[in-house]
Design an enzyme around this catalytic site. Structure first.
Site, PDB file in Angstrom:
ATOM      1  N   ASP A  35       0.824  -1.208   0.000  1.00 55.26           N
ATOM      2  CA  ASP A  35       0.000   0.000   0.000  1.00 55.26           C
ATOM      3  C   ASP A  35       0.862   1.263   0.000  1.00 55.26           C
ATOM      4  O   ASP A  35       0.637   2.185  -0.785  1.00 55.26           O
ATOM      5  CB  ASP A  35      -0.942  -0.001   1.206  1.00 55.26           C
ATOM      6  CG  ASP A  35      -1.862  -1.203   1.221  1.00 55.26           C
ATOM      7  OD1 ASP A  35      -2.648  -1.353   0.273  1.00 55.26           O
ATOM      8  OD2 ASP A  35      -1.793  -2.007   2.166  1.00 55.26           O
ATOM      9  N   GLU A 141      -9.144  -2.092   4.612  1.00 57.76           N
ATOM     10  CA  GLU A 141      -8.676  -1.612   5.907  1.00 57.76           C
ATOM     11  C   GLU A 141      -9.588  -0.528   6.457  1.00 57.76           C
ATOM     12  O   GLU A 141      -9.866  -0.478   7.664  1.00 57.76           O
ATOM     13  CB  GLU A 141      -7.239  -1.089   5.780  1.00 57.76           C
ATOM     14  CG  GLU A 141      -6.225  -2.189   5.498  1.00 57.76           C
ATOM     15  CD  GLU A 141      -4.880  -1.661   5.067  1.00 57.76           C
ATOM     16  OE1 GLU A 141      -3.895  -2.403   5.206  1.00 57.76           O
ATOM     17  OE2 GLU A 141      -4.797  -0.503   4.582  1.00 57.76           O
TER      18      GLU A 141
END
Length: 249
Positions: A35, A141
Protein backbone atom coordinates in the site's frame (compact mmCIF):
# COMPACT_ATOMS: atom_id res chain seq x y z
CA UNK A 1 -12.42 2.75 -14.60
CA UNK A 2 -9.30 0.91 -15.80
CA UNK A 3 -6.18 0.75 -13.62
CA UNK A 4 -4.13 3.25 -15.62
CA UNK A 5 -7.03 5.69 -15.77
CA UNK A 6 -7.64 5.48 -12.02
CA UNK A 7 -3.95 6.04 -11.32
CA UNK A 8 -4.13 9.18 -13.48
CA UNK A 9 -7.26 10.27 -11.63
CA UNK A 10 -5.58 9.87 -8.23
CA UNK A 11 -2.48 11.73 -9.35
CA UNK A 12 -4.66 14.63 -10.53
CA UNK A 13 -6.65 14.48 -7.28
CA UNK A 14 -3.48 14.67 -5.21
CA UNK A 15 -2.27 17.66 -7.20
CA UNK A 16 -5.61 19.37 -6.59
CA UNK A 17 -5.37 18.79 -2.84
CA UNK A 18 -1.91 20.34 -2.75
CA UNK A 19 -3.12 23.37 -4.70
CA UNK A 20 -6.35 23.69 -2.70
CA UNK A 21 -4.55 23.75 0.64
CA UNK A 22 -1.64 25.88 -0.47
CA UNK A 23 0.75 23.09 0.49
CA UNK A 24 4.14 22.56 -1.08
CA UNK A 25 4.24 18.80 -1.50
CA UNK A 26 3.38 15.35 -0.16
CA UNK A 27 4.90 12.88 2.31
CA UNK A 28 4.23 9.22 3.09
CA UNK A 29 5.61 6.70 5.54
CA UNK A 30 7.10 3.82 3.56
CA UNK A 31 6.80 0.54 5.43
CA UNK A 32 7.97 -1.92 2.80
CA UNK A 33 4.38 -3.01 2.17
CA UNK A 34 2.38 -2.80 -1.03
CA UNK A 35 0.00 0.00 0.00
CA UNK A 36 2.70 2.51 0.93
CA UNK A 37 4.63 1.48 -2.18
CA UNK A 38 1.68 2.43 -4.39
CA UNK A 39 1.23 5.73 -2.55
CA UNK A 40 4.94 6.54 -2.88
CA UNK A 41 4.60 6.21 -6.64
CA UNK A 42 1.42 8.31 -6.71
CA UNK A 43 2.93 11.21 -4.77
CA UNK A 44 6.04 11.14 -6.96
CA UNK A 45 3.84 11.54 -10.02
CA UNK A 46 1.75 14.26 -8.36
CA UNK A 47 4.70 16.25 -6.99
CA UNK A 48 7.84 15.14 -8.85
CA UNK A 49 10.13 17.58 -7.04
CA UNK A 50 8.31 17.73 -3.70
CA UNK A 51 7.61 14.20 -2.53
CA UNK A 52 9.12 12.48 0.49
CA UNK A 53 9.16 8.84 1.57
CA UNK A 54 10.06 8.27 5.22
CA UNK A 55 11.37 4.96 6.53
CA UNK A 56 10.69 4.61 10.26
CA UNK A 57 11.92 1.30 11.72
CA UNK A 58 10.74 0.67 15.26
CA UNK A 59 12.19 -2.62 16.46
CA UNK A 60 11.13 -3.80 13.02
CA UNK A 61 11.94 -6.75 10.80
CA UNK A 62 15.11 -5.80 8.85
CA UNK A 63 13.51 -7.20 5.68
CA UNK A 64 10.83 -4.50 5.89
CA UNK A 65 13.51 -1.81 5.79
CA UNK A 66 15.19 -3.48 2.81
CA UNK A 67 11.84 -3.58 1.01
CA UNK A 68 11.14 0.05 1.90
CA UNK A 69 14.53 1.07 0.48
CA UNK A 70 13.71 -0.81 -2.73
CA UNK A 71 10.33 0.93 -2.97
CA UNK A 72 11.84 4.39 -2.54
CA UNK A 73 14.59 3.70 -5.07
CA UNK A 74 12.07 2.44 -7.63
CA UNK A 75 9.57 5.26 -7.04
CA UNK A 76 12.20 7.99 -7.06
CA UNK A 77 10.86 9.93 -4.09
CA UNK A 78 13.30 11.69 -1.79
CA UNK A 79 14.28 9.42 1.11
CA UNK A 80 14.18 10.30 4.80
CA UNK A 81 15.09 7.91 7.61
CA UNK A 82 14.19 8.05 11.31
CA UNK A 83 14.91 5.07 13.57
CA UNK A 84 12.26 5.09 16.29
CA UNK A 85 13.44 1.97 18.12
CA UNK A 86 15.07 3.75 21.07
CA UNK A 87 12.26 6.33 21.20
CA UNK A 88 9.66 3.59 21.50
CA UNK A 89 11.68 1.77 24.16
CA UNK A 90 12.07 4.95 26.24
CA UNK A 91 8.43 5.91 25.96
CA UNK A 92 7.21 2.40 26.75
CA UNK A 93 9.51 2.30 29.78
CA UNK A 94 8.12 5.65 30.94
CA UNK A 95 4.47 4.61 30.78
CA UNK A 96 4.66 0.89 31.63
CA UNK A 97 4.39 1.51 35.36
CA UNK A 98 1.10 3.31 34.79
CA UNK A 99 -0.44 0.60 32.64
CA UNK A 100 -2.85 -2.02 33.91
CA UNK A 101 -0.53 -4.96 34.70
CA UNK A 102 -3.43 -7.39 34.28
CA UNK A 103 -4.41 -6.18 30.81
CA UNK A 104 -4.44 -8.86 28.14
CA UNK A 105 -3.84 -6.44 25.26
CA UNK A 106 -0.40 -5.03 26.09
CA UNK A 107 1.05 -6.29 22.80
CA UNK A 108 -1.60 -4.32 20.93
CA UNK A 109 -0.96 -1.28 23.14
CA UNK A 110 2.71 -1.46 22.17
CA UNK A 111 1.86 -1.90 18.48
CA UNK A 112 -0.44 1.12 18.48
CA UNK A 113 2.21 3.16 20.28
CA UNK A 114 4.61 2.44 17.43
CA UNK A 115 2.02 3.54 14.86
CA UNK A 116 1.40 6.79 16.76
CA UNK A 117 5.11 7.52 17.05
CA UNK A 118 5.35 7.15 13.28
CA UNK A 119 2.41 9.52 12.81
CA UNK A 120 4.05 12.15 15.04
CA UNK A 121 7.31 11.78 13.15
CA UNK A 122 5.61 12.19 9.77
CA UNK A 123 3.78 15.32 10.88
CA UNK A 124 6.93 16.87 12.34
CA UNK A 125 8.78 16.39 9.07
CA UNK A 126 5.75 17.37 6.99
CA UNK A 127 5.27 20.62 8.88
CA UNK A 128 8.90 21.58 8.38
CA UNK A 129 8.44 21.23 4.62
CA UNK A 130 4.87 22.48 4.35
CA UNK A 131 3.72 19.10 3.02
CA UNK A 132 0.50 17.10 3.43
CA UNK A 133 0.66 13.64 5.03
CA UNK A 134 -0.73 10.96 2.73
CA UNK A 135 -2.24 7.78 4.20
CA UNK A 136 -2.02 4.26 2.83
CA UNK A 137 -5.30 2.66 3.99
CA UNK A 138 -7.14 0.73 1.30
CA UNK A 139 -10.89 0.05 1.13
CA UNK A 140 -10.69 -3.20 3.12
CA UNK A 141 -8.68 -1.61 5.91
CA UNK A 142 -10.91 1.44 6.02
CA UNK A 143 -14.12 -0.59 6.17
CA UNK A 144 -12.88 -2.91 8.91
CA UNK A 145 -11.03 -0.21 10.83
CA UNK A 146 -7.77 -2.07 10.44
CA UNK A 147 -5.62 0.92 11.26
CA UNK A 148 -4.51 2.70 14.41
CA UNK A 149 -6.63 5.65 15.43
CA UNK A 150 -4.35 8.71 15.45
CA UNK A 151 -1.61 6.41 14.14
CA UNK A 152 -1.54 5.31 10.49
CA UNK A 153 -5.12 6.61 10.42
CA UNK A 154 -3.87 10.08 11.36
CA UNK A 155 -3.31 11.60 7.92
CA UNK A 156 -4.48 14.41 5.66
CA UNK A 157 -5.33 12.42 2.53
CA UNK A 158 -6.44 8.81 1.91
CA UNK A 159 -6.16 8.22 -1.85
CA UNK A 160 -6.61 4.43 -1.70
CA UNK A 161 -9.73 4.45 0.46
CA UNK A 162 -11.95 3.21 -2.40
CA UNK A 163 -9.46 0.65 -3.75
CA UNK A 164 -9.72 -3.03 -2.77
CA UNK A 165 -6.61 -4.90 -1.73
CA UNK A 166 -6.72 -6.73 -5.07
CA UNK A 167 -7.01 -3.37 -6.80
CA UNK A 168 -3.95 -2.11 -4.94
CA UNK A 169 -2.03 -5.13 -6.26
CA UNK A 170 -3.13 -4.28 -9.81
CA UNK A 171 -1.97 -0.70 -9.35
CA UNK A 172 1.33 -1.94 -7.94
CA UNK A 173 1.95 -4.06 -11.03
CA UNK A 174 1.18 -1.13 -13.30
CA UNK A 175 3.46 1.17 -11.28
CA UNK A 176 6.25 -1.45 -11.36
CA UNK A 177 6.54 -1.80 -7.61
CA UNK A 178 9.31 -4.29 -6.72
CA UNK A 179 8.02 -7.85 -7.02
CA UNK A 180 9.08 -8.89 -3.52
CA UNK A 181 6.84 -6.16 -2.12
CA UNK A 182 3.84 -7.09 -4.26
CA UNK A 183 3.95 -10.73 -3.14
CA UNK A 184 4.85 -10.42 0.56
CA UNK A 185 2.27 -11.24 3.24
CA UNK A 186 0.42 -8.06 4.30
CA UNK A 187 1.58 -6.90 7.73
CA UNK A 188 1.34 -3.70 9.74
CA UNK A 189 4.74 -4.55 11.23
CA UNK A 190 3.49 -4.00 14.77
CA UNK A 191 5.26 -7.04 16.24
CA UNK A 192 7.27 -10.05 15.13
CA UNK A 193 5.50 -12.41 12.71
CA UNK A 194 2.33 -10.28 12.79
CA UNK A 195 0.13 -10.52 9.69
CA UNK A 196 -3.02 -8.57 8.90
CA UNK A 197 -5.17 -11.55 7.96
CA UNK A 198 -4.26 -13.60 11.05
CA UNK A 199 -5.07 -10.67 13.27
CA UNK A 200 -8.40 -9.88 11.60
CA UNK A 201 -9.49 -13.49 11.28
CA UNK A 202 -10.51 -13.03 7.66
CA UNK A 203 -8.64 -12.72 4.37
CA UNK A 204 -8.44 -9.59 2.25
CA UNK A 205 -10.00 -11.59 -0.58
CA UNK A 206 -13.10 -12.18 1.56
CA UNK A 207 -13.31 -8.52 2.57
CA UNK A 208 -12.87 -7.41 -1.03
CA UNK A 209 -15.62 -9.77 -2.15
CA UNK A 210 -18.02 -8.40 0.47
CA UNK A 211 -17.23 -4.81 -0.53
CA UNK A 212 -17.95 -5.73 -4.16
CA UNK A 213 -21.37 -7.11 -3.21
CA UNK A 214 -20.46 -10.76 -3.60
CA UNK A 215 -21.58 -13.58 -1.31
CA UNK A 216 -19.07 -14.88 1.23
CA UNK A 217 -19.44 -17.52 3.96
CA UNK A 218 -21.73 -16.31 6.72
CA UNK A 219 -19.14 -16.70 9.48
CA UNK A 220 -16.71 -14.51 7.53
CA UNK A 221 -19.39 -11.91 6.78
CA UNK A 222 -20.15 -11.68 10.50
CA UNK A 223 -16.47 -11.12 11.28
CA UNK A 224 -16.18 -8.32 8.74
CA UNK A 225 -19.40 -6.62 9.84
CA UNK A 226 -18.39 -6.87 13.50
CA UNK A 227 -15.05 -5.23 12.70
CA UNK A 228 -16.86 -2.52 10.75
CA UNK A 229 -19.28 -1.77 13.60
CA UNK A 230 -16.62 -1.80 16.32
CA UNK A 231 -14.37 0.56 14.36
CA UNK A 232 -17.01 3.17 13.45
CA UNK A 233 -15.38 5.68 15.82
CA UNK A 234 -12.18 5.56 13.76
CA UNK A 235 -13.94 6.90 10.66
CA UNK A 236 -15.54 9.90 12.37
CA UNK A 237 -14.27 12.84 14.36
CA UNK A 238 -14.31 13.08 18.13
CA UNK A 239 -17.80 12.44 19.52
CA UNK A 240 -19.63 15.62 20.52
CA UNK A 241 -22.68 16.15 22.75
CA UNK A 242 -25.77 17.11 20.76
CA UNK A 243 -27.01 19.86 23.07
CA UNK A 244 -25.15 23.17 23.28
CA UNK A 245 -24.83 25.11 26.52
CA UNK A 246 -26.50 28.39 27.40
CA UNK A 247 -23.68 30.73 26.42
CA UNK A 248 -24.68 33.11 29.17
CA UNK A 249 -23.09 30.62 31.59
Amino acid sequence: MKVEAYIDYLVTWLKEQVERTGSKGLIVGVSGGIDSAVVANLIKRACPDNSLGVIMPCNSNPQDQDDAEAVIAAAGVERKYVDLTSTRELMLLSVTSQMNPNADNLQLVDGNLRARLRMSTLYAIAQSYGYLVVGTDNAAEWYTGYFTKFGDGGVDLVPLVHVTKHGVAQMAQTLQVPEQVIHKAPSAGLWEDQTDEDEMGVSYAMIDALLLGEDIPEEKRLIVERLHTMSAHKRTGAVQPEQKPDYSL
